[in-house]
Design a protein around this motif. Structure first.
Motif, PDB file in Angstrom:
ATOM      1  N   PRO A  42     -15.852 -53.121 -22.617  1.00 25.03           N
ATOM      2  CA  PRO A  42     -17.015 -53.195 -21.483  1.00 25.03           C
ATOM      3  C   PRO A  42     -17.658 -53.419 -21.932  1.00 25.03           C
ATOM      4  O   PRO A  42     -18.610 -52.469 -22.498  1.00 25.03           O
ATOM      5  CB  PRO A  42     -15.853 -53.438 -20.496  1.00 25.03           C
ATOM      6  N   PRO A  43     -19.088 -54.535 -21.256  1.00 26.03           N
ATOM      7  CA  PRO A  43     -20.779 -54.486 -21.776  1.00 26.03           C
ATOM      8  C   PRO A  43     -20.333 -53.102 -20.541  1.00 26.03           C
ATOM      9  O   PRO A  43     -20.288 -52.097 -19.483  1.00 26.03           O
ATOM     10  CB  PRO A  43     -21.020 -55.505 -20.577  1.00 26.03           C
ATOM     11  N   ALA A  44     -21.649 -51.838 -20.920  1.00 32.72           N
ATOM     12  CA  ALA A  44     -22.233 -51.545 -20.581  1.00 32.72           C
ATOM     13  C   ALA A  44     -22.956 -51.163 -19.423  1.00 32.72           C
ATOM     14  O   ALA A  44     -23.585 -51.992 -18.638  1.00 32.72           O
ATOM     15  CB  ALA A  44     -23.725 -50.206 -21.650  1.00 32.72           C
ATOM     16  N   THR A  45     -22.689 -50.208 -17.960  1.00 35.67           N
ATOM     17  CA  THR A  45     -23.547 -50.114 -16.266  1.00 35.67           C
ATOM     18  C   THR A  45     -23.568 -48.531 -16.630  1.00 35.67           C
ATOM     19  O   THR A  45     -23.074 -47.788 -17.047  1.00 35.67           O
ATOM     20  CB  THR A  45     -22.155 -50.153 -16.112  1.00 35.67           C
ATOM     21  N   VAL A  46     -24.395 -49.061 -15.545  1.00 34.63           N
ATOM     22  CA  VAL A  46     -25.299 -47.297 -15.039  1.00 34.63           C
ATOM     23  C   VAL A  46     -24.280 -47.627 -13.280  1.00 34.63           C
ATOM     24  O   VAL A  46     -24.770 -47.900 -12.969  1.00 34.63           O
ATOM     25  CB  VAL A  46     -26.720 -47.347 -14.180  1.00 34.63           C
ATOM     26  N   PRO A  47     -23.744 -46.451 -13.170  1.00 36.76           N
ATOM     27  CA  PRO A  47     -23.078 -45.735 -11.587  1.00 36.76           C
ATOM     28  C   PRO A  47     -24.333 -46.219 -10.970  1.00 36.76           C
ATOM     29  O   PRO A  47     -25.133 -44.809 -11.045  1.00 36.76           O
ATOM     30  CB  PRO A  47     -22.331 -44.599 -11.892  1.00 36.76           C
ATOM     31  N   PHE A  71     -23.933 -51.071 -11.987  1.00 35.75           N
ATOM     32  CA  PHE A  71     -25.563 -51.958 -12.751  1.00 35.75           C
ATOM     33  C   PHE A  71     -25.442 -51.969 -14.060  1.00 35.75           C
ATOM     34  O   PHE A  71     -25.447 -50.989 -14.863  1.00 35.75           O
ATOM     35  CB  PHE A  71     -26.266 -50.968 -11.939  1.00 35.75           C
ATOM     36  N   ALA A  72     -25.951 -52.999 -14.405  1.00 37.68           N
ATOM     37  CA  ALA A  72     -26.716 -53.269 -16.074  1.00 37.68           C
ATOM     38  C   ALA A  72     -27.467 -52.243 -16.232  1.00 37.68           C
ATOM     39  O   ALA A  72     -28.211 -52.517 -15.537  1.00 37.68           O
ATOM     40  CB  ALA A  72     -26.493 -54.783 -15.800  1.00 37.68           C
ATOM     41  N   PRO A  73     -27.476 -51.833 -17.198  1.00 29.70           N
ATOM     42  CA  PRO A  73     -28.920 -50.983 -17.568  1.00 29.70           C
ATOM     43  C   PRO A  73     -29.794 -51.410 -17.549  1.00 29.70           C
ATOM     44  O   PRO A  73     -30.139 -53.203 -18.387  1.00 29.70           O
ATOM     45  CB  PRO A  73     -28.920 -50.811 -19.099  1.00 29.70           C
ATOM     46  N   GLY A  74     -30.775 -51.395 -16.720  1.00 25.50           N
ATOM     47  CA  GLY A  74     -32.209 -52.703 -16.828  1.00 25.50           C
ATOM     48  C   GLY A  74     -32.733 -53.142 -15.361  1.00 25.50           C
ATOM     49  O   GLY A  74     -33.010 -52.521 -14.695  1.00 25.50           O
ATOM     50  N   SER A  75     -31.091 -52.748 -15.002  1.00 25.74           N
ATOM     51  CA  SER A  75     -31.417 -53.151 -13.169  1.00 25.74           C
ATOM     52  C   SER A  75     -30.844 -52.096 -12.355  1.00 25.74           C
ATOM     53  O   SER A  75     -31.145 -52.536 -11.007  1.00 25.74           O
ATOM     54  CB  SER A  75     -30.199 -54.355 -12.987  1.00 25.74           C
ATOM     55  N   LEU A  76     -30.769 -50.645 -12.766  1.00 27.00           N
ATOM     56  CA  LEU A  76     -31.786 -48.962 -11.421  1.00 27.00           C
ATOM     57  C   LEU A  76     -31.954 -49.709 -11.199  1.00 27.00           C
ATOM     58  O   LEU A  76     -33.061 -49.370 -11.330  1.00 27.00           O
ATOM     59  CB  LEU A  76     -30.904 -48.518 -13.122  1.00 27.00           C
ATOM     60  N   PRO A  77     -31.790 -49.992  -9.367  1.00 21.96           N
ATOM     61  CA  PRO A  77     -32.838 -49.490  -8.310  1.00 21.96           C
ATOM     62  C   PRO A  77     -33.949 -48.588  -8.607  1.00 21.96           C
ATOM     63  O   PRO A  77     -32.868 -46.901  -8.621  1.00 21.96           O
ATOM     64  CB  PRO A  77     -31.919 -50.036  -7.135  1.00 21.96           C
ATOM     65  N   SER A  78     -34.832 -48.522  -8.353  1.00 16.69           N
ATOM     66  CA  SER A  78     -35.718 -47.546  -8.498  1.00 16.69           C
ATOM     67  C   SER A  78     -35.689 -46.282  -7.295  1.00 16.69           C
ATOM     68  O   SER A  78     -35.750 -47.151  -6.262  1.00 16.69           O
ATOM     69  CB  SER A  78     -37.348 -48.044  -7.744  1.00 16.69           C
TER      70      SER A  78
END
Length: 209
Positions: A42-47, A71-78
């Protein structure tokens, strides 16, 4: 034309003779392609922790209030918070909304108010505090219960948070009245004056234009 047909006739016979083999090869390729798609990583995600349901301002977060979403890498909320359990919400949170530092009572509350510091004050009249909402701008007015004119100790201060308290543990204010804790934003030079007024006098608010 007849000559071309005569030349293609042996090719046609060869294809027809091997049609079962060709069909089996095509079927095997289709199966292999499906297996590969099913077993592909599966595509890499960030918890990221998000609200499990709608949560009110002032809620003290528990494990049951949260769930983890990839969340997809690069879409992690600030400003995403990794361990918010036990902290207090400064504003309402919708189900599925990520937990970020500006949503919690703490230093990040003043991120949208340059030059201000977060000052917790207790309003003796909980009914007045119930009229407030995060984002309101109010004047803090100090009145001496033993007499004397009321004075404005800070003007146009924003309400940053309305923490919810356990009535059994909130106790009484210095004036002997029950109350409600409110976090406001104030200039550093106003913080000491506000704190002094909140412990020695009856502190209330007025709404400006």
């Amino acid at each position: 034309m007849r000559r071309l047909a005569a030349l293609l006739r042996p090719v046609r016979r060869a294809v027809l003779a091997r049609r079962r083999v060709l069909a089996a090869l095509l079927a095997a390729l289709a199966v292999a392609s499906g297996v590969h798609a099913a077993t592909a990583a599966p595509p890499a995600t960030v918890p990221v922790l998000v609200a499990a349901r709608d949560l009110p301002s002032g809620a003290v977060l528990t494990v049951d209030d949260l769930r983890t979403v990839g969340f997809a890498p690069g879409s992690l909320p600030s400003g995403a918070v990794a361990d918010p359990v036990g902290r207090t919400l400064a504003a309402p949170l919708r189900a599925g909304e990520p937990l970020t530092d500006v949503r919690l009572v703490g230093p990040a509350l003043t991120d949208g108010y340059p030059g201000l510091v977060a000052v917790p004050v207790r309003l003796p009249d909980a009914g007045v505090a119930a009229l407030l909402a995060v984002g309101d701008e109010v004047d803090l007015v100090s009145a001496d219960p033993e007499g004397g004119a009321a004075v404005v100790v800070a003007a146009d201060v924003p309400v940053l948070a309305l923490p919810r308290e356990d009535p059994a543990s909130s106790g009484l204010s210095a004036t002997g009245l029950g109350g409600r804790l409110v976090v406001v934003g104030a200039l550093p030079t106003e913080a000491a004056r506000i704190a002094d007024a909140s412990v020695r006098t009856f502190l209330t608010v007025t709404f400006g234009d």
